[in-house]
Design a protein around this motif. Structure first.
Motif, PDB file in Angstrom:
ATOM      1  N   CYS A   8       6.379  -7.725   7.128  1.00 14.48           N
ATOM      2  CA  CYS A   8       7.369  -7.583   6.066  1.00 14.48           C
ATOM      3  C   CYS A   8       8.447  -8.675   6.198  1.00 14.48           C
ATOM      4  O   CYS A   8       9.016  -8.858   7.272  1.00 14.48           O
ATOM      5  CB  CYS A   8       8.023  -6.208   6.141  1.00 14.48           C
ATOM      6  N   PRO A   9       8.705  -9.411   5.092  1.00 13.18           N
ATOM      7  CA  PRO A   9       9.722 -10.464   5.154  1.00 13.18           C
ATOM      8  C   PRO A   9      11.136  -9.909   5.378  1.00 13.18           C
ATOM      9  O   PRO A   9      12.012 -10.637   5.840  1.00 13.18           O
ATOM     10  CB  PRO A   9       9.621 -11.151   3.786  1.00 13.18           C
ATOM     11  N   ASN A  10      11.337  -8.628   5.099  1.00  7.70           N
ATOM     12  CA  ASN A  10      12.675  -8.034   5.275  1.00  7.70           C
ATOM     13  C   ASN A  10      12.938  -7.573   6.704  1.00  7.70           C
ATOM     14  O   ASN A  10      13.998  -7.819   7.264  1.00  7.70           O
ATOM     15  CB  ASN A  10      12.861  -6.826   4.348  1.00  7.70           C
ATOM     16  N   ASP A  11      11.941  -6.852   7.291  1.00 10.65           N
ATOM     17  CA  ASP A  11      12.203  -6.199   8.569  1.00 10.65           C
ATOM     18  C   ASP A  11      11.126  -6.435   9.627  1.00 10.65           C
ATOM     19  O   ASP A  11      11.189  -5.853  10.712  1.00 10.65           O
ATOM     20  CB  ASP A  11      12.420  -4.699   8.346  1.00 10.65           C
ATOM     21  N   GLY A  12      10.127  -7.278   9.307  1.00 11.75           N
ATOM     22  CA  GLY A  12       9.122  -7.624  10.314  1.00 11.75           C
ATOM     23  C   GLY A  12       8.093  -6.550  10.608  1.00 11.75           C
ATOM     24  O   GLY A  12       7.244  -6.719  11.484  1.00 11.75           O
ATOM     25  N   THR A  13       8.109  -5.425   9.873  1.00 14.97           N
ATOM     26  CA  THR A  13       7.130  -4.349  10.064  1.00 14.97           C
ATOM     27  C   THR A  13       5.747  -4.836   9.611  1.00 14.97           C
ATOM     28  O   THR A  13       5.645  -5.469   8.564  1.00 14.97           O
ATOM     29  CB  THR A  13       7.530  -3.117   9.211  1.00 14.97           C
ATOM     30  N   PRO A  14       4.676  -4.558  10.404  1.00 15.78           N
ATOM     31  CA  PRO A  14       3.330  -4.900   9.922  1.00 15.78           C
ATOM     32  C   PRO A  14       3.043  -4.187   8.597  1.00 15.78           C
ATOM     33  O   PRO A  14       3.294  -2.980   8.474  1.00 15.78           O
ATOM     34  CB  PRO A  14       2.413  -4.379  11.039  1.00 15.78           C
ATOM     35  N   MET A  15       2.538  -4.944   7.640  1.00 18.06           N
ATOM     36  CA  MET A  15       2.309  -4.355   6.319  1.00 18.06           C
ATOM     37  C   MET A  15       0.904  -3.793   6.240  1.00 18.06           C
ATOM     38  O   MET A  15       0.010  -4.209   6.972  1.00 18.06           O
ATOM     39  CB  MET A  15       2.562  -5.406   5.239  1.00 18.06           C
ATOM     40  N   ARG A  16       0.725  -2.853   5.339  1.00 20.25           N
ATOM     41  CA  ARG A  16      -0.533  -2.121   5.221  1.00 20.25           C
ATOM     42  C   ARG A  16      -1.169  -2.421   3.864  1.00 20.25           C
ATOM     43  O   ARG A  16      -0.493  -2.445   2.842  1.00 20.25           O
ATOM     44  CB  ARG A  16      -0.214  -0.630   5.316  1.00 20.25           C
ATOM     45  N   ARG A  17      -2.495  -2.648   3.887  1.00 19.87           N
ATOM     46  CA  ARG A  17      -3.230  -2.897   2.650  1.00 19.87           C
ATOM     47  C   ARG A  17      -3.344  -1.564   1.903  1.00 19.87           C
ATOM     48  O   ARG A  17      -3.769  -0.552   2.472  1.00 19.87           O
ATOM     49  CB  ARG A  17      -4.614  -3.432   2.996  1.00 19.87           C
ATOM     50  N   ASP A  18      -2.950  -1.548   0.627  1.00 20.31           N
ATOM     51  CA  ASP A  18      -2.939  -0.287  -0.109  1.00 20.31           C
ATOM     52  C   ASP A  18      -2.996  -0.563  -1.614  1.00 20.31           C
ATOM     53  O   ASP A  18      -2.851  -1.706  -2.050  1.00 20.31           O
ATOM     54  CB  ASP A  18      -1.639   0.471   0.237  1.00 20.31           C
ATOM     55  N   LEU A  19      -3.209   0.486  -2.358  1.00 18.47           N
ATOM     56  CA  LEU A  19      -3.148   0.435  -3.821  1.00 18.47           C
ATOM     57  C   LEU A  19      -1.941   1.247  -4.238  1.00 18.47           C
ATOM     58  O   LEU A  19      -1.833   2.423  -3.878  1.00 18.47           O
ATOM     59  CB  LEU A  19      -4.377   1.108  -4.436  1.00 18.47           C
ATOM     60  N   ARG A  20      -1.043   0.636  -4.965  1.00 19.64           N
ATOM     61  CA  ARG A  20       0.117   1.410  -5.429  1.00 19.64           C
ATOM     62  C   ARG A  20       0.397   1.094  -6.887  1.00 19.64           C
ATOM     63  O   ARG A  20       0.135  -0.010  -7.355  1.00 19.64           O
ATOM     64  CB  ARG A  20       1.341   1.083  -4.571  1.00 19.64           C
ATOM     65  N   PRO A  21       0.945   2.079  -7.611  1.00 16.78           N
ATOM     66  CA  PRO A  21       1.187   1.855  -9.030  1.00 16.78           C
ATOM     67  C   PRO A  21       2.287   0.825  -9.274  1.00 16.78           C
ATOM     68  O   PRO A  21       3.313   0.827  -8.593  1.00 16.78           O
ATOM     69  CB  PRO A  21       1.599   3.235  -9.553  1.00 16.78           C
ATOM     70  N   VAL A  22       2.032  -0.079 -10.216  1.00 14.34           N
ATOM     71  CA  VAL A  22       3.078  -0.993 -10.690  1.00 14.34           C
ATOM     72  C   VAL A  22       3.106  -0.870 -12.209  1.00 14.34           C
ATOM     73  O   VAL A  22       2.114  -0.499 -12.835  1.00 14.34           O
ATOM     74  CB  VAL A  22       2.835  -2.468 -10.312  1.00 14.34           C
ATOM     75  N   THR A  23       4.241  -1.160 -12.787  1.00 16.10           N
ATOM     76  CA  THR A  23       4.375  -1.110 -14.237  1.00 16.10           C
ATOM     77  C   THR A  23       4.755  -2.487 -14.746  1.00 16.10           C
ATOM     78  O   THR A  23       5.722  -3.088 -14.283  1.00 16.10           O
ATOM     79  CB  THR A  23       5.448  -0.082 -14.649  1.00 16.10           C
ATOM     80  N   LEU A  24       3.946  -3.007 -15.676  1.00 12.44           N
ATOM     81  CA  LEU A  24       4.258  -4.271 -16.341  1.00 12.44           C
ATOM     82  C   LEU A  24       4.907  -3.941 -17.676  1.00 12.44           C
ATOM     83  O   LEU A  24       4.575  -2.933 -18.309  1.00 12.44           O
ATOM     84  CB  LEU A  24       2.985  -5.082 -16.592  1.00 12.44           C
TER      85      LEU A  24
END
Ligand code: ZN
Length: 143
Positions: A8-24
């Motif tokens: 994570c660019p904010n806090d350095g936490t390893p990021m997880r591959r996932d599907l999450r809802p986004v709204t365009l």
């Protein structure tokens, strides 16, 4: 080592591959869908790589087509098949060039209003295709 691991660019936490809802949003219209990406469980930050962005671009094209009253990729494919044309033939006769229909039907390229209108008319009256073929042949001879 997994080169696809993102921190994570904010806090350095390893990021997880996932599907999450986004709204365009486009012209006040919304489309929500599940977008793949790397997500930070700590702060909610997300990072999207190439194919995620391609998916997002395709969904944006879909939203634009729906909002602007243009044909969807599925409608374009259905009409082209109904007319008995290959993708290359459709690009030649209706317009856009030999690779255009491949891109329209994949959702990578938004059809122009002119292409969309021509297909809508041909869908209503497939006989119009013969007129286009005749015109095309005549132009071919003249050049
Ligand atoms: Zn974070």
């Amino acid at each position: 080592m997994n080169k696809d691991q993102f921190l994570c660019p904010n806090d350095g936490t390893p990021m997880r591959r996932d599907l999450r809802p986004v709204t365009l949003t486009y012209k006040g219209e919304n489309l929500t869908f599940d977008l793949a990406g790397w997500y930070c469980d700590k702060c909610g930050e997300s990072v999207h790589v190439g194919r995620d962005l391609k998916d997002s671009d395709r969904m944006l094209n879909r939203l634009k087509a729906r909002t602007d009253g243009l044909l969807s990729p599925e409608e374009i494919r259905r009409i082209r098949r109904r007319l008995g044309l290959s993708q290359a033939e459709a690009g030649e006769l209706v317009g856009g060039g030999p690779r255009a229909f491949q891109k329209y039907e994949a959702g990578d390229l938004l059809p122009s209003r002119a292409i969309s209108s021509a297909l809508t008319l041909l869908n209503r009256d497939p006989g119009g295709l013969e007129i286009l073929k005749t015109t095309r042949t005549r132009l071919g001879r003249a050049s």
